[in-house]
Design a protein around this motif. Structure first.
Motif, PDB file in Angstrom:
ATOM      1  N   UNK A 268       0.729  -1.216   0.120  1.00 53.67           N
ATOM      2  CA  UNK A 268      -0.052  -0.055   0.108  1.00 53.67           C
ATOM      3  C   UNK A 268       0.995   1.090   0.021  1.00 53.67           C
ATOM      4  N   UNK A 269       0.592   2.185  -0.934  1.00 45.46           N
ATOM      5  CA  UNK A 269       1.558   3.229  -1.111  1.00 45.46           C
ATOM      6  C   UNK A 269       0.605   4.672  -0.832  1.00 45.46           C
ATOM      7  N   UNK A 270       1.271   5.593  -0.024  1.00 49.09           N
ATOM      8  CA  UNK A 270       0.653   6.772   0.300  1.00 49.09           C
ATOM      9  C   UNK A 270       1.369   7.842  -0.437  1.00 49.09           C
ATOM     10  N   UNK A 271       0.374   8.814  -1.253  1.00 46.17           N
ATOM     11  CA  UNK A 271       0.746   9.794  -2.076  1.00 46.17           C
ATOM     12  C   UNK A 271       1.012  10.957  -1.118  1.00 46.17           C
ATOM     13  N   UNK A 272       2.284  11.159  -0.803  1.00 51.78           N
ATOM     14  CA  UNK A 272       2.649  12.423   0.060  1.00 51.78           C
ATOM     15  C   UNK A 272       2.102  13.669  -0.573  1.00 51.78           C
ATOM     16  N   UNK A 273       2.402  13.919  -1.934  1.00 48.25           N
ATOM     17  CA  UNK A 273       2.056  15.167  -2.379  1.00 48.25           C
ATOM     18  C   UNK A 273       0.567  15.427  -2.294  1.00 48.25           C
ATOM     19  N   UNK A 274      -0.333  14.395  -2.369  1.00 51.32           N
ATOM     20  CA  UNK A 274      -1.724  14.437  -1.975  1.00 51.32           C
ATOM     21  C   UNK A 274      -2.216  15.602  -0.927  1.00 51.32           C
ATOM     22  N   UNK A 275      -1.362  15.410   0.108  1.00 51.86           N
ATOM     23  CA  UNK A 275      -1.404  16.381   1.213  1.00 51.86           C
ATOM     24  C   UNK A 275      -1.310  17.830   0.762  1.00 51.86           C
ATOM     25  N   UNK A 276      -0.722  18.131  -0.269  1.00 48.08           N
ATOM     26  CA  UNK A 276      -0.432  19.674  -0.598  1.00 48.08           C
ATOM     27  C   UNK A 276      -1.108  20.181  -1.753  1.00 48.08           C
ATOM     28  N   UNK A 277      -1.439  19.379  -2.687  1.00 48.19           N
ATOM     29  CA  UNK A 277      -2.037  19.811  -3.983  1.00 48.19           C
ATOM     30  C   UNK A 277      -3.340  19.165  -4.338  1.00 48.19           C
ATOM     31  N   UNK A 278      -4.238  19.600  -4.903  1.00 50.13           N
ATOM     32  CA  UNK A 278      -5.587  19.063  -5.444  1.00 50.13           C
ATOM     33  C   UNK A 278      -5.507  17.833  -5.993  1.00 50.13           C
ATOM     34  N   UNK A 279      -4.551  17.780  -7.044  1.00 52.47           N
ATOM     35  CA  UNK A 279      -4.225  16.512  -7.900  1.00 52.47           C
ATOM     36  C   UNK A 279      -2.795  16.089  -7.964  1.00 52.47           C
ATOM     37  N   UNK A 280      -2.357  15.195  -6.962  1.00 49.44           N
ATOM     38  CA  UNK A 280      -0.905  14.751  -7.306  1.00 49.44           C
ATOM     39  C   UNK A 280      -0.472  14.198  -8.675  1.00 49.44           C
ATOM     40  N   UNK A 281      -1.348  13.647  -9.158  1.00 51.26           N
ATOM     41  CA  UNK A 281      -1.177  13.090 -10.752  1.00 51.26           C
ATOM     42  C   UNK A 281      -0.411  14.166 -11.732  1.00 51.26           C
ATOM     43  N   UNK A 282      -0.947  15.365 -11.442  1.00 53.69           N
ATOM     44  CA  UNK A 282      -0.606  16.390 -12.311  1.00 53.69           C
ATOM     45  C   UNK A 282       1.022  17.082 -11.953  1.00 53.69           C
ATOM     46  N   UNK A 283       1.397  16.750 -10.927  1.00 56.42           N
ATOM     47  CA  UNK A 283       2.963  17.304 -10.502  1.00 56.42           C
ATOM     48  C   UNK A 283       3.983  16.458 -11.178  1.00 56.42           C
ATOM     49  N   UNK A 284       5.104  17.299 -11.282  1.00 50.15           N
ATOM     50  CA  UNK A 284       6.093  16.611 -12.127  1.00 50.15           C
ATOM     51  C   UNK A 284       7.060  15.547 -11.144  1.00 50.15           C
ATOM     52  N   UNK A 285       7.020  15.917  -9.923  1.00 46.12           N
ATOM     53  CA  UNK A 285       7.818  14.990  -8.873  1.00 46.12           C
ATOM     54  C   UNK A 285       6.876  14.684  -7.818  1.00 46.12           C
ATOM     55  N   UNK A 286       7.187  13.515  -7.402  1.00 47.13           N
ATOM     56  CA  UNK A 286       6.217  12.814  -6.404  1.00 47.13           C
ATOM     57  C   UNK A 286       6.998  11.942  -5.419  1.00 47.13           C
ATOM     58  N   UNK A 287       6.527  11.812  -4.021  1.00 49.54           N
ATOM     59  CA  UNK A 287       7.297  10.971  -3.322  1.00 49.54           C
ATOM     60  C   UNK A 287       6.152  10.101  -2.721  1.00 49.54           C
ATOM     61  N   UNK A 288       6.286   8.849  -2.582  1.00 54.47           N
ATOM     62  CA  UNK A 288       5.378   7.749  -2.051  1.00 54.47           C
ATOM     63  C   UNK A 288       6.021   6.856  -1.128  1.00 54.47           C
ATOM     64  N   UNK A 289       5.896   6.839   0.229  1.00 50.86           N
ATOM     65  CA  UNK A 289       6.188   6.032   1.125  1.00 50.86           C
ATOM     66  C   UNK A 289       5.202   4.656   1.107  1.00 50.86           C
ATOM     67  N   UNK A 290       5.701   3.504   1.386  1.00 48.14           N
ATOM     68  CA  UNK A 290       4.846   2.385   1.389  1.00 48.14           C
ATOM     69  C   UNK A 290       5.414   1.284   2.385  1.00 48.14           C
ATOM     70  N   UNK A 291       4.386   0.484   2.582  1.00 53.04           N
ATOM     71  CA  UNK A 291       4.488  -0.968   3.527  1.00 53.04           C
ATOM     72  C   UNK A 291       3.853  -2.068   3.000  1.00 53.04           C
ATOM     73  N   UNK A 292       4.259  -3.043   3.258  1.00 51.56           N
ATOM     74  CA  UNK A 292       3.460  -4.227   2.745  1.00 51.56           C
ATOM     75  C   UNK A 292       4.013  -5.624   3.088  1.00 51.56           C
ATOM     76  N   UNK A 293       3.129  -6.663   2.696  1.00 54.93           N
ATOM     77  CA  UNK A 293       3.331  -8.087   3.261  1.00 54.93           C
ATOM     78  C   UNK A 293       3.671  -8.749   2.015  1.00 54.93           C
ATOM     79  N   UNK A 294       4.992  -9.781   2.226  1.00 55.64           N
ATOM     80  CA  UNK A 294       5.507 -10.494   1.234  1.00 55.64           C
ATOM     81  C   UNK A 294       5.676 -11.858   1.535  1.00 55.64           C
ATOM     82  N   UNK A 295       5.941 -12.804   0.621  1.00 61.34           N
ATOM     83  CA  UNK A 295       6.224 -14.067   0.725  1.00 61.34           C
ATOM     84  C   UNK A 295       7.662 -14.213  -0.169  1.00 61.34           C
TER      85      UNK A 295
END
Length: 368
Positions: A268-295
């Motif tokens: 699961x990835x969290x879009x950090x830029x979503x906290x600051x801009x209306x649509x982070x998909x329109x930004x040139x740069x982005x940051x996404x921390x994530x965590x998950x489960x693996x085998x």
């Protein structure tokens, strides 16, 4: 074990808390769940029936997906010995019927869920475990639901003195208390519109280095660098959250041997830029921390797969719509027995550190 429980609690808390602007409050569409029922512990000793209870809290991110945390106590009969086994886990819950149909107007809801967490026995054996299950709930009134779930808890080999993987199927019945429930709300502009929208694929290539107790200087660590390849598929869920399923691996190396391995993760990835801009998909740069489960499994011993967890950070550049180039830094925490080295390892000393560059492309219609 204490560190693992703390990390698991933080993992659950991160995914349950959402911004007020997106959901109208952190408690909207949350729920409390209590359930109990019989289990059957399938292990090397061919155990018999037991039973247990689960207490959980969750939140619907959108009306077709929720994340929840559980604490469980299960009485397990192993044939030669009986004792309590305790679990702490996080689940991702998917309502595929509503995803495809768009809205479910009936009082009955069905879903599939996947989870990972920690397991602890009274004999002081600790490990990661996985869960897969199906469930359904029936709305009794505006706040209460009757819940029934059938699940399989999966333990890796060597857990609880079992040479092979062990399993605990469990059937449970319980009650769910909805908090500020609004299951048929209109979809907002900040979330995916349809099940078929917002899917992306990704590929990556880079280096990994095995980490374990006994490695000396940085020069010694440099000798353990090996290539890694990755591919996967994912879906953007909201302007804040996206999920992906990835497969990676190739070679790993210790001071003892070179080996092949594979790793499958759900993140699961969290879009950090979503906290600051209306649509982070329109930004040139982005940051996404994530965590998950693996085998994770070594190809020289495929029957002994292990559950693990990963934490990482994506740095993205988006030169064109739907196109992303990324740098991915990740650490995969594995059980100690993944490292076949003569030096005794502790609970948190073995893992894989990776650094990759890659490309992802949204190949379906984008809701954003």
């Amino acid at each position: 074990m204490r560190k693992t429980l703390i990390l698991t609690s933080l993992f659950i808390a991160l995914f349950l808390q959402q911004g007020r602007a997106q959901f109208g409050g952190i408690f909207e569409n949350t729920y409390f769940l209590v359930k109990a029922g019989p289990n059957y512990y399938l292990n090397d000793a061919n155990g018999t029936f037991g039973g247990g209870v689960d207490i959980g809290y969750g939140k619907w991110l959108i009306n077709t997906m929720s994340l929840r945390g559980f604490l469980s106590a299960e009485y397990a009969n192993r044939g030669y010995k009986s004792e309590m086994i305790f679990y702490g886990r996080a689940d991702a819950v998917f309502d595929f019927y509503t995803s495809i149909k768009g809205r479910n107007t009936s009082d009955f809801r069905s879903y599939l869920y996947l989870g990972i967490g920690v397991v602890h026995t009274m004999s002081n054996d600790n490990d990661f475990s996985g869960t897969i299950g199906i469930g359904g709930d029936w709305k009794m009134n505006s706040n209460w639901r009757l819940v029934s779930e059938l699940e399989m808890r999966i333990h890796p080999s060597d857990f609880d003195d079992n040479k092979r993987s062990s399993f605990m199927p469990a059937l449970s019945l319980g009650l769910e208390r909805d908090i500020n429930n609004n299951p048929t709300r209109s979809r907002s502009r900040d979330e995916t519109r349809r099940f078929g929208n917002d899917w992306f694929f990704l590929i990556g290539l880079g280096l990994n280095a095995m980490n374990y107790k006994g490695i000396g200087s940085f020069q010694d660590r440099e000798k353990l660098f090996t290539p890694i390849f990755e591919f996967g598929i994912g879906k953007t869920i909201t302007k804040y959250w996206s999920g992906r399923l990835i497969a990676s691996g190739l070679y790993g190396k210790s001071h003892v041997e070179l080996f092949s391995y594979y790793n499958v993760c759900g993140d699961m990835l969290f879009d950090f830029m979503g906290l600051f801009v209306p649509n982070p998909k329109n930004t040139l740069f982005d940051v996404k921390p994530y965590a998950g489960a693996c085998i994770v499994a070594r190809l020289d011993n495929q029957s002994n797969f292990l559950f693990s967890t990963d934490l990482g950070l994506l740095l993205l550049c988006r030169p064109l719509p739907k196109n992303e180039f990324f740098i991915d830094a990740r650490y995969i925490l594995t059980p100690p027995r993944f490292a076949h080295v003569p030096i005794r390892q502790n609970k948190f000393s073995v893992g894989l550190a990776t650094l990759m560059v890659g490309y992802s492309y949204t190949f379906t219609h984008s809701s954003f």
